[in-house]
Design an enzyme around this catalytic site. Structure first.
Site, PDB file in Angstrom:
ATOM      1  N   ASP A 172      -2.916   8.162  -1.867  1.00 12.53           N
ATOM      2  CA  ASP A 172      -4.222   8.823  -1.956  1.00 12.53           C
ATOM      3  C   ASP A 172      -4.682   9.200  -0.561  1.00 12.53           C
ATOM      4  OD1 ASP A 172      -4.841   6.339  -0.876  1.00 12.53           O
ATOM      5  OD2 ASP A 172      -6.743   6.186  -1.939  1.00 12.53           O
ATOM      6  N   ASP A 176       0.855  -1.185   0.000  1.00  8.64           N
ATOM      7  CA  ASP A 176       0.000   0.000   0.000  1.00  8.64           C
ATOM      8  C   ASP A 176       0.893   1.238   0.000  1.00  8.64           C
ATOM      9  OD1 ASP A 176       0.959   0.173   2.578  1.00  8.64           O
ATOM     10  OD2 ASP A 176      -0.978  -0.151   3.541  1.00  8.64           O
ATOM     11  N   SER A 177       0.283   2.404  -0.061  1.00  9.58           N
ATOM     12  CA  SER A 177       1.062   3.638  -0.217  1.00  9.58           C
ATOM     13  C   SER A 177       1.545   4.191   1.104  1.00  9.58           C
ATOM     14  CB  SER A 177       0.204   4.695  -0.896  1.00  9.58           C
ATOM     15  OG  SER A 177      -0.822   5.125  -0.008  1.00  9.58           O
ATOM     16  N   GLY A 178       0.990   3.714   2.201  1.00 13.22           N
ATOM     17  CA  GLY A 178       1.304   4.265   3.515  1.00 13.22           C
ATOM     18  C   GLY A 178       0.305   5.302   3.976  1.00 13.22           C
ATOM     19  N   GLY A 179      -0.452   5.861   3.054  1.00 16.92           N
ATOM     20  CA  GLY A 179      -1.355   6.963   3.391  1.00 16.92           C
ATOM     21  C   GLY A 179      -2.435   6.587   4.391  1.00 16.92           C
ATOM     22  N   PHE A 180      -3.018   5.408   4.206  1.00 15.69           N
ATOM     23  CA  PHE A 180      -4.121   5.008   5.082  1.00 15.69           C
ATOM     24  C   PHE A 180      -3.659   4.920   6.531  1.00 15.69           C
ATOM     25  CE2 PHE A 180      -6.749   1.811   7.226  1.00 15.69           C
ATOM     26  CZ  PHE A 180      -8.012   2.319   6.993  1.00 15.69           C
ATOM     27  N   HIS A 196      -5.448 -21.883   9.847  1.00 20.04           N
ATOM     28  CA  HIS A 196      -6.783 -22.315   9.437  1.00 20.04           C
ATOM     29  C   HIS A 196      -7.564 -21.190   8.761  1.00 20.04           C
ATOM     30  CE1 HIS A 196     -10.858 -23.681   9.244  1.00 20.04           C
ATOM     31  NE2 HIS A 196     -11.181 -22.543   9.818  1.00 20.04           N
ATOM     32  N   GLN A 202     -11.702   6.966  -5.607  1.00 15.69           N
ATOM     33  CA  GLN A 202     -12.313   7.476  -4.380  1.00 15.69           C
ATOM     34  C   GLN A 202     -13.651   8.126  -4.746  1.00 15.69           C
ATOM     35  OE1 GLN A 202     -11.478   7.048  -1.230  1.00 15.69           O
ATOM     36  NE2 GLN A 202      -9.407   6.197  -1.406  1.00 15.69           N
ATOM     37  N   ASP A 258      -7.780  -7.657   0.166  1.00 13.27           N
ATOM     38  CA  ASP A 258      -6.870  -7.867   1.291  1.00 13.27           C
ATOM     39  C   ASP A 258      -7.619  -7.475   2.551  1.00 13.27           C
ATOM     40  OD1 ASP A 258      -6.556  -4.813   0.928  1.00 13.27           O
ATOM     41  OD2 ASP A 258      -5.533  -5.230   2.819  1.00 13.27           O
ATOM     42  N   GLY A 315     -11.762   3.724   0.029  1.00 10.12           N
ATOM     43  CA  GLY A 315     -12.772   4.480   0.775  1.00 10.12           C
ATOM     44  C   GLY A 315     -14.015   3.690   1.100  1.00 10.12           C
ATOM     45  N   CYS A 340      -7.135 -28.542  11.336  1.00 12.49           N
ATOM     46  CA  CYS A 340      -8.363 -29.324  11.184  1.00 12.49           C
ATOM     47  C   CYS A 340      -8.095 -30.814  10.956  1.00 12.49           C
ATOM     48  CB  CYS A 340      -9.194 -28.763  10.037  1.00 12.49           C
ATOM     49  SG  CYS A 340      -9.794 -27.097  10.375  1.00 12.49           S
ATOM     50  N   CYS A 369     -12.209 -28.830   6.059  1.00 12.64           N
ATOM     51  CA  CYS A 369     -10.954 -28.089   5.834  1.00 12.64           C
ATOM     52  C   CYS A 369      -9.760 -29.034   5.877  1.00 12.64           C
ATOM     53  CB  CYS A 369     -10.802 -27.005   6.893  1.00 12.64           C
ATOM     54  SG  CYS A 369      -9.292 -26.042   6.739  1.00 12.64           S
ATOM     55  N   CYS A 409      -6.544 -28.040   6.372  1.00 15.66           N
ATOM     56  CA  CYS A 409      -5.379 -27.410   7.013  1.00 15.66           C
ATOM     57  C   CYS A 409      -4.882 -28.271   8.183  1.00 15.66           C
ATOM     58  CB  CYS A 409      -5.727 -25.994   7.480  1.00 15.66           C
ATOM     59  SG  CYS A 409      -6.433 -25.902   9.130  1.00 15.66           S
TER      60      CYS A 409
END
Ligand SMILES: [Zn+2]
Length: 372
Positions: free
Chosen positions: A145, A91-95, A334, A188, A265, A215, A308, A303, A305
């Protein structure tokens, strides 16, 4: 290897495709586990891959503060440092500047902030964010952004969107093109259709390798998020990948895939894994609950994994009650496996033309509850 997206099938507006990158292919729709500070918490890189994950996310804000982009670059970049040779989106770091840092001051050129770790002063501009992501060796770089807070008035949302549009153009200019690497723009405009349209048109005119929808999942609720996707995804070019940032629950993922989103994500499966919260084919439950103390059944009988296939719910319950670190490790594994299986099932259904019946069956499993 050029950075390219191939669409294989659509079912309604749901899409199945493949993204080719310098670090390997990504089949979509795809969920990207979040590797915040150079690690997907509680998981070794091999374990992340064993869940079926093909691409992970790294957070520029965290990595620029600690260990620092120069150190990551000196260690050979994020792939080498983490032992994750596959694609990484940063990510850009902005959030996180807006959500985590102590003091911050936005201006037309960028944002100045104090680290939440030691109070040291830093500055992020579109150019600086792109340069840091280059140092990290991000396969997919995000433009800087402003994630418009919710709720916002139309005037506030427009001013914020226009700032993001100017920063997107500067990010585009600063990005150093490399074979198999991509740069994504971020739509946005809050929940306002005219602003989403203006944002998308501006970004498309600039030209990006993929388009994120930002957003959302900021308090507007699932229905408004879906309504906003309904008006936003048709604005985006069919031949480019679409990424819904920071989403979400398994039900959010099904709803957004149905509306034409390819990439996701969220910290939810990993964070929940550390707090005894299990996502399963029979819904969500908390393993600390006393009713699991003598439950010899697997966490999720559907599952594959390690948690499980090798352990009983009662053991998982014990691990969390005793605060053993294996509890978060097994449950993170899991939860990530469950999310990956969900996306594989949705992709298979889109390719087979059975998306709606598959989605209905998955939701019916959640409704049925955890007692087999
Ligand atoms: Zn499992």
């Amino acid at each position: 290897m050029s950075f390219a997206f191939t669409l294989h099938a659509t079912d309604g507006t749901a899409r199945a495709g493949t993204l080719q990158t310098a670090h390997g292919p990504v089949e979509t729709p795809v969920f990207m586990p979040v590797g915040t500070a150079g690690t997907v918490k509680a998981m070794m890189a091999d374990s992340v891959r064993a869940t079926g994950a093909t691409i992970i996310l790294g957070n520029t804000y965290h990595l620029m503060l600690r260990p620092g982009a120069d150190r990551v670059a000196a260690l050979g970049g994020l792939h080498r440092m983490m032992d994750w040779p596959g694609p990484i989106l940063t990510d850009s770091g902005g959030f996180q500047v807006m959500s985590l840092s102590k003091l911050r001051k936005m201006d037309a050129d960028g944002v100045t902030f104090q680290s939440h770790i030691d109070g040291s002063s830093h500055r992020l501009t579109p150019e600086r964010s792109i340069a840091i992501q280059h140092q990290l060796d991000a396969t997919i770089t995000m433009v800087l952004d402003e994630c418009t807070p919710y709720p916002a008035t139309h005037d506030e949302a427009r001013a914020s969107m226009e700032l993001s549009s100017r920063w997107a153009a500067r990010s585009r200019s600063a990005f150093v093109a490399r074979d198999g690497y991509g740069l994504f723009g971020i739509v946005q405009g809050s929940v306002y259709p005219d602003l989403r349209r203006a944002s998308a048109e501006g970004l498309i005119a600039t030209g990006f390798d993929g388009y994120a929808i930002g957003g959302l999942a900021v308090g507007e609720g699932q229905q408004m998020m879906f309504d906003t996707l309904d008006i936003t995804t048709p604005l985006l070019p069919a031949e480019k990948p679409r990424y819904l940032m920071g989403v979400g629950t398994p039900d959010d993922l099904i709803g957004a895939v149905a509306r034409g989103v390819d990439m996701f994500d969220c910290v939810m499966p990993t964070r929940a894994g550390r707090t005894a919260r299990a996502y399963t084919s029979r819904g969500v439950f908390n393993l600390r609950n006393a009713r699991f103390a003598d439950d010899a059944d697997p966490l999720d009988s559907h599952c594959a994994c390690p948690a499980c296939t090798r352990h009983a719910r009662a053991y998982m319950h014990h691990l969390f009650r005793a605060e053993e670190m294996l509890g978060p490790m097994l449950l993170t594994w899991h939860n990530l496996h469950y999310y990956q299986q969900l996306m594989r099932d949705l992709r298979g259904a889109i390719l087979a033309g059975t998306f709606n019946t598959t989605a209905t069956a998955i939701r019916a499993g959640w409704e049925a509850g955890d007692a087999e």
